[in-house]
Scaffold this motif. Structure first.
Motif, mmCIF file in Angstrom:
data_model
loop_
_atom_site.group_PDB
_atom_site.id
_atom_site.type_symbol
_atom_site.label_atom_id
_atom_site.label_comp_id
_atom_site.label_asym_id
_atom_site.label_seq_id
_atom_site.Cartn_x
_atom_site.Cartn_y
_atom_site.Cartn_z
ATOM 1 N N LEU A 47 31.085 -13.827 72.988
ATOM 2 C CA LEU A 47 31.312 -14.472 71.702
ATOM 3 C C LEU A 47 32.741 -14.993 71.607
ATOM 4 O O LEU A 47 33.689 -14.297 71.971
ATOM 5 C CB LEU A 47 31.063 -13.467 70.574
ATOM 6 N N TRP A 49 35.297 -16.651 68.725
ATOM 7 C CA TRP A 49 35.555 -17.008 67.335
ATOM 8 C C TRP A 49 36.166 -18.404 67.274
ATOM 9 O O TRP A 49 37.109 -18.707 67.993
ATOM 10 C CB TRP A 49 36.486 -15.975 66.714
ATOM 11 N N TYR B 42 29.242 -4.625 67.375
ATOM 12 C CA TYR B 42 28.017 -5.393 67.185
ATOM 13 C C TYR B 42 27.061 -5.138 68.345
ATOM 14 O O TYR B 42 27.494 -4.873 69.473
ATOM 15 C CB TYR B 42 28.309 -6.903 67.125
ATOM 16 N N TYR B 93 29.400 -5.597 71.573
ATOM 17 C CA TYR B 93 30.719 -6.211 71.483
ATOM 18 C C TYR B 93 31.584 -5.458 70.479
ATOM 19 O O TYR B 93 31.110 -5.081 69.392
ATOM 20 C CB TYR B 93 30.620 -7.653 71.001
ATOM 21 N N GLN B 95 35.095 -6.003 68.143
ATOM 22 C CA GLN B 95 35.787 -7.145 67.521
ATOM 23 C C GLN B 95 36.903 -6.610 66.644
ATOM 24 O O GLN B 95 36.692 -5.690 65.853
ATOM 25 C CB GLN B 95 34.814 -7.958 66.668
ATOM 26 N N PHE B 103 36.993 -11.016 69.979
ATOM 27 C CA PHE B 103 35.912 -10.171 70.470
ATOM 28 C C PHE B 103 36.235 -9.651 71.868
ATOM 29 O O PHE B 103 36.939 -10.314 72.645
ATOM 30 C CB PHE B 103 34.602 -10.963 70.562
#
Lengths: 121, 112
Positions: A47, A49, B42, B93, B95, B103
């Motif tokens: 992921l 951001w 997550y 994950y 973060q 992340f």
């Protein structure tokens, strides 16, 4: 129950500008305890951001993308949007919008299903 | 930028056994004024968006099974699945939200 739904073109040409929309239902983008973010994920990768916008209109962006990205809110349509310019193949990814309630979790507690964007001529 | 590093990149655990994922941040995520660690965990299953499991490093999100727990403080954090179930196969994950957002690279959990 708040739901988010991303929409936009699935295919964009290199060097062009990507425009995505995230429609919020079951809640208001104007709620002052929320902020709204965009996150992306290339196929098989992690992921990343992209940035966020508060209801005040204040933005923060990933420094690596800042020069190419604009996030905005349209309160009349209850939507947030993402614009990303100067696209390359490296921008091919699933793009997610998500909500943060910074009066509570301060984390991304609601996500859209994501929209796949391919950058190719 | 705060860099988040997870370990291991993947792990295989037998059903019913414990799985532990580590997350290390390049600077402290502990905010002195409220004594909270600005870290979340997550879970992401194939074809799905990430799902929030843990926030403030150790607070379980509503509806998350209690076999998931978060721990640690400052720069070192863990996510523990106390008794792995088949439905826990996923990528996890961490973060940080102490300064902007970053992340970790993700940890894949599989069944041995």
């Amino acid at each position: 129950q708040v739901q988010l739904q991303e929409s936009g073109p699935g295919l964009v040409k290199p060097s062009q500008t990507l425009s995505l929309t995230c429609t919020v239902s079951g809640g208001s983008v104007s709620n002052g305890t929320y902020y709204w973010g965009w996150i992306r994920q290339p196929a098989g990768k992690g992921l990343e951001w992209i940035g966020r916008i508060y209801t005040s209109g204040i933005n923060n962006y990933n420094p690596s993308l800042k020069s190419r990205v604009t996030i905005s809110l349209d309160t009349s349509k209850n939507q947030l949007s993402l614009k990303m310019s100067s696209l390359t193949a490296a921008d091919t990814a699933v793009y997610y919008c998500a909500r943060v309630d910074y009066s509570d979790t301060n984390a991304f507690d609601i996500w859209g299903q994501g929209t796949m964007v391919t950058i190719s001529s | 930028d705060i860099v988040m590093t997870q370990s291991p990149d993947s792990l295989a655990v037998s059903l019913g056994e414990r799985a532990t994922i580590n997350c290390k941040s390049s600077q402290s995520l502990l905010y002195d004024s409220n004594n909270k660690n600005y870290l979340a965990w997550y879970q992401q299953k194939p074809g799905q968006p990430p799902k929030l499991l843990i926030y403030w490093a150790s607070t379980r999100e509503s509806g998350v099974p209690d076999r998931f727990s978060g721990g640690g403080s400052a720069t070192d954090f863990t996510l523990t699945i106390s008794s792995l179930q088949a439905e826990d196969v996923a990528v996890y994950y961490c973060q940080q939200y102490y300064s902007s957002v970053t992340f970790g690279q993700g940890t894949t959990v599989e069944i041995k």
